[in-house]
Design a protein around this motif. Sequence first.
Motif, mmCIF file in Angstrom:
data_model
loop_
_atom_site.group_PDB
_atom_site.id
_atom_site.type_symbol
_atom_site.label_atom_id
_atom_site.label_comp_id
_atom_site.label_asym_id
_atom_site.label_seq_id
_atom_site.Cartn_x
_atom_site.Cartn_y
_atom_site.Cartn_z
ATOM 1 N N ALA A 35 0.847 -1.201 0.000
ATOM 2 C CA ALA A 35 0.000 0.000 0.000
ATOM 3 C C ALA A 35 0.879 1.247 0.000
ATOM 4 C CB ALA A 35 -0.899 0.007 1.230
ATOM 5 N N GLY A 37 0.386 5.398 0.737
ATOM 6 C CA GLY A 37 -0.560 6.393 1.231
ATOM 7 C C GLY A 37 -0.388 7.699 0.484
ATOM 8 N N SER A 41 6.530 9.379 3.694
ATOM 9 C CA SER A 41 7.706 8.749 4.289
ATOM 10 C C SER A 41 8.909 9.198 3.469
ATOM 11 C CB SER A 41 7.579 7.226 4.242
ATOM 12 O OG SER A 41 6.431 6.839 4.969
ATOM 13 N N GLY A 99 4.382 15.898 11.982
ATOM 14 C CA GLY A 99 4.736 17.266 11.588
ATOM 15 C C GLY A 99 4.166 17.701 10.255
ATOM 16 N N GLY A 106 -4.195 5.499 6.891
ATOM 17 C CA GLY A 106 -3.508 4.201 6.754
ATOM 18 C C GLY A 106 -2.012 4.331 6.963
ATOM 19 N N ALA A 108 -0.517 6.684 8.670
ATOM 20 C CA ALA A 108 -0.263 7.042 10.080
ATOM 21 C C ALA A 108 -0.307 5.797 10.966
ATOM 22 C CB ALA A 108 -1.293 8.075 10.535
ATOM 23 N N ASN A 111 2.927 3.409 10.160
ATOM 24 C CA ASN A 111 4.193 3.850 10.765
ATOM 25 C C ASN A 111 4.006 4.205 12.242
ATOM 26 O OD1 ASN A 111 6.268 3.593 8.865
ATOM 27 N ND2 ASN A 111 5.592 5.418 7.752
ATOM 28 N N VAL A 113 2.678 6.762 13.797
ATOM 29 C CA VAL A 113 3.362 8.057 13.875
ATOM 30 C C VAL A 113 3.192 8.708 15.253
ATOM 31 C CG1 VAL A 113 3.143 8.426 11.385
ATOM 32 C CG2 VAL A 113 1.404 9.364 12.928
ATOM 33 N N HIS A 114 4.066 9.630 15.539
ATOM 34 C CA HIS A 114 4.034 10.361 16.813
ATOM 35 C C HIS A 114 4.018 11.856 16.511
ATOM 36 C CE1 HIS A 114 8.200 10.030 15.498
ATOM 37 N NE2 HIS A 114 8.304 11.270 15.954
ATOM 38 N N LEU A 164 -3.647 -4.803 3.607
ATOM 39 C CA LEU A 164 -4.163 -3.471 3.280
ATOM 40 C C LEU A 164 -5.189 -3.045 4.329
ATOM 41 C CD1 LEU A 164 -4.516 -1.138 1.099
ATOM 42 C CD2 LEU A 164 -6.476 -2.480 0.287
ATOM 43 N N LYS A 392 11.659 7.274 8.124
ATOM 44 C CA LYS A 392 12.525 8.346 7.645
ATOM 45 C C LYS A 392 13.778 7.784 6.960
ATOM 46 C CE LYS A 392 10.045 11.490 9.949
ATOM 47 N NZ LYS A 392 10.517 12.368 10.988
HETATM 48 C C1 LIG Z 1 7.291 17.285 6.731
HETATM 49 C C2 LIG Z 1 7.122 15.946 7.376
HETATM 50 C C3 LIG Z 1 7.050 15.868 8.753
HETATM 51 C C4 LIG Z 1 6.893 14.628 9.384
HETATM 52 N N1 LIG Z 1 6.813 14.601 10.753
HETATM 53 C C5 LIG Z 1 6.623 13.429 11.375
HETATM 54 C C6 LIG Z 1 6.470 13.373 12.787
HETATM 55 O O1 LIG Z 1 6.509 14.385 13.478
HETATM 56 N N2 LIG Z 1 6.244 12.161 13.363
HETATM 57 C C7 LIG Z 1 6.153 11.012 12.616
HETATM 58 O O2 LIG Z 1 5.938 9.942 13.186
HETATM 59 N N3 LIG Z 1 6.319 11.031 11.277
HETATM 60 C C8 LIG Z 1 6.531 12.214 10.645
HETATM 61 N N4 LIG Z 1 6.650 12.243 9.274
HETATM 62 C C9 LIG Z 1 6.581 10.972 8.538
HETATM 63 C C10 LIG Z 1 5.135 10.625 8.146
HETATM 64 O O3 LIG Z 1 4.242 10.995 9.161
HETATM 65 C C11 LIG Z 1 5.020 9.116 7.973
HETATM 66 O O4 LIG Z 1 5.969 8.644 7.069
HETATM 67 C C12 LIG Z 1 3.614 8.710 7.513
HETATM 68 O O5 LIG Z 1 3.490 7.328 7.706
HETATM 69 C C13 LIG Z 1 3.373 9.038 6.038
HETATM 70 O O6 LIG Z 1 2.034 8.714 5.710
HETATM 71 P P1 LIG Z 1 1.586 8.528 4.198
HETATM 72 O O7 LIG Z 1 0.106 8.485 4.176
HETATM 73 O O8 LIG Z 1 2.262 9.522 3.335
HETATM 74 O O9 LIG Z 1 2.093 7.048 3.919
HETATM 75 P P2 LIG Z 1 3.253 6.517 2.951
HETATM 76 O O10 LIG Z 1 4.487 7.271 3.247
HETATM 77 O O11 LIG Z 1 2.771 6.480 1.549
HETATM 78 O O12 LIG Z 1 3.378 5.032 3.505
HETATM 79 C C14 LIG Z 1 3.910 4.818 4.795
HETATM 80 C C15 LIG Z 1 3.746 3.353 5.184
HETATM 81 O O13 LIG Z 1 2.371 3.089 5.380
HETATM 82 C C16 LIG Z 1 1.971 1.969 4.606
HETATM 83 N N5 LIG Z 1 0.564 2.205 4.252
HETATM 84 C C17 LIG Z 1 0.034 3.326 3.725
HETATM 85 N N6 LIG Z 1 -1.287 3.172 3.575
HETATM 86 C C18 LIG Z 1 -1.596 1.932 4.019
HETATM 87 C C19 LIG Z 1 -2.796 1.159 4.089
HETATM 88 N N7 LIG Z 1 -3.983 1.649 3.692
HETATM 89 N N8 LIG Z 1 -2.725 -0.095 4.561
HETATM 90 C C20 LIG Z 1 -1.548 -0.627 4.979
HETATM 91 N N9 LIG Z 1 -0.385 0.053 4.944
HETATM 92 C C21 LIG Z 1 -0.412 1.320 4.467
HETATM 93 C C22 LIG Z 1 2.925 1.954 3.433
HETATM 94 O O14 LIG Z 1 3.037 0.659 2.867
HETATM 95 C C23 LIG Z 1 4.213 2.401 4.100
HETATM 96 O O15 LIG Z 1 4.846 1.295 4.712
HETATM 97 C C24 LIG Z 1 6.815 13.444 8.611
HETATM 98 C C25 LIG Z 1 6.893 13.521 7.213
HETATM 99 C C26 LIG Z 1 7.041 14.755 6.596
HETATM 100 C C27 LIG Z 1 7.125 14.823 5.091
#
Ligand SMILES: Cc1cc2nc3c(=O)[nH]c(=O)nc-3n(C[C@H](O)[C@H](O)[C@H](O)COP(=O)(O)OP(=O)(O)OC[C@H]3O[C@@H](n4cnc5c(N)ncnc54)[C@H](O)[C@@H]3O)c2cc1C
Length: 431
Positions: A35, A37, A41, A99, A106, A108, A111, A113-114, A164, A392
């Motif tokens: 998947a 999102g 990342s 951030g 999905g 969030a 990963n 996230v925090h 998924l 990251k």
């Molecule tokens: C400016 C910036 C600031 C950030 N600050 C933080 C922060 O403070 N704290 C923090 O924790 N992170 C932070 N991040 C990282 C970001 O929050 C994570 O990488 C987040 O997971 C990205 O979500 P996305 O929807 O873009 O997923 P993607 O990056 O597209 O995917 C992330 C992961 O989720 C999986 N995934 C996505 N959708 C699904 C689904 N439906 N089912 C199963 N798996 C799925 C993907 O396979 C992948 O492994 C930051 C990123 C940026 C660019």
Amino acid sequence: MPTGESWGRWPRCQQRIIALSSRLDPLPAAGPILAFGNGRSYGDVCLNAGGTLLATRGLDRFVSFDASTGILECEAGVLLSDVIALTLPQGWFPAVTPGTALVTVGGAIANDVHGKNHHRAGTFAHHVLEFQLHRSDGQVLRCALDQNADWFGATVGGLGLTGLITTARLRLRRVPGPWILGDSQRFDNLQEFFELAAESDAAYEYTVAWLDCAASGSKLGRGVFMRGNHGQHDAPPPRERTLRFPVTPPFSPVTGLSVRLFNELYYHRPAAQQSNAIWHYQPFLFPLDRLLDWNRLYGPRGFFQYQCVLPGTEATTALSEMLRLIAVSRQGSFLVVLKQFGNLPSRGLLSFPRPGVTLALDFPNRGEPTLRLLESLDAITRSVRGAVYPAKDARMSAHSFQQYFPAWRQLRDYIDPKFSSSFWRRVTGSS
Ligand SMILES: Cc1cc2nc3c(=O)[nH]c(=O)nc-3n(C[C@H](O)[C@H](O)[C@H](O)COP(=O)(O)OP(=O)(O)OC[C@H]3O[C@@H](n4cnc5c(N)ncnc54)[C@H](O)[C@@H]3O)c2cc1C
């Protein structure tokens, strides 16, 4: 096959992309699949070189929202910014936000996230009541603490490998409006940072610091500490203006000199020392979201982010050593975040947050010298039994990953046989 990339724009790889538009869409028969999102990342957890990405942004429907309890059910491709747009006018806000608000629900979850309130609220998964997990064999699992709890623990922070996620039910938190009230203050060294964090964590929902990674000698470890709480304020919200970083410059303007100059100005600007600060949530929680495509700033070779957590009493020494190496290398960037994590145990087998201090900073990709520097930061992280955040990462070794996340072996029992990622193959040597 189209070329895909994540936020760090490195690595780039060829992969097939299937855009999902319904949560009932069958999963493709041929693997490896993964998947995707919103690609926020930085490295390769959301990439699948030679395989298929299931683009989930089309799963963008809200299922229900109860404004008396703050419980929201939505599809996994909904962005947190859309959640906020729906719920904030009704007095509710996501309990944990990273951030950027431009991440999917999905992503969030996967990963775990925090945010800047980790010391109070833990991680995203602490506020996930349940989700639906679709497996490639056609099974649909409802995962919650009271049903399939082991699948819940494997999937939150499970890097998208267990299947998924199609829908999730989240518990939001009440807020009086869009404002954050607090203050900001300079600190001269790491000792002062730790004192401010200890003194602020009980009274403030959000605490975070910016650090000057170019400072050395007596200025090493200086920065600006910001803290705040959701609060009432009568002003109308500012007009939303979005800018776009227009082009990818042929060379990155992020150099040792530009970073030193920027940091000097940033550290000394009047807003670094404010006793009654009032921020709209947007610049406080998501400072870069108004500048679209800011990742182009690092030029065509992209960039790395390094985020580690350093636990225990050795954290200060380890952090000082890292900052010394970064300052000497002149490779750091102006985007540097320091934050004290709280003690709430994470719920995911592979969740990154754990008690300790977390440092996150960007490095323009200068090839070998950058990779060598990051490996030397890893050596320090390993030596204090810390960890590096997979969301990251685009380059940590299998050895480092397996030390940071010993539960990776347990995760293997839950991985969907059709699912894989470039990251997972790199850090486990699996095919
Ligand atoms: C400016 C910036 C600031 C950030 N600050 C933080 C922060 O403070 N704290 C923090 O924790 N992170 C932070 N991040 C990282 C970001 O929050 C994570 O990488 C987040 O997971 C990205 O979500 P996305 O929807 O873009 O997923 P993607 O990056 O597209 O995917 C992330 C992961 O989720 C999986 N995934 C996505 N959708 C699904 C689904 N439906 N089912 C199963 N798996 C799925 C993907 O396979 C992948 O492994 C930051 C990123 C940026 C660019």
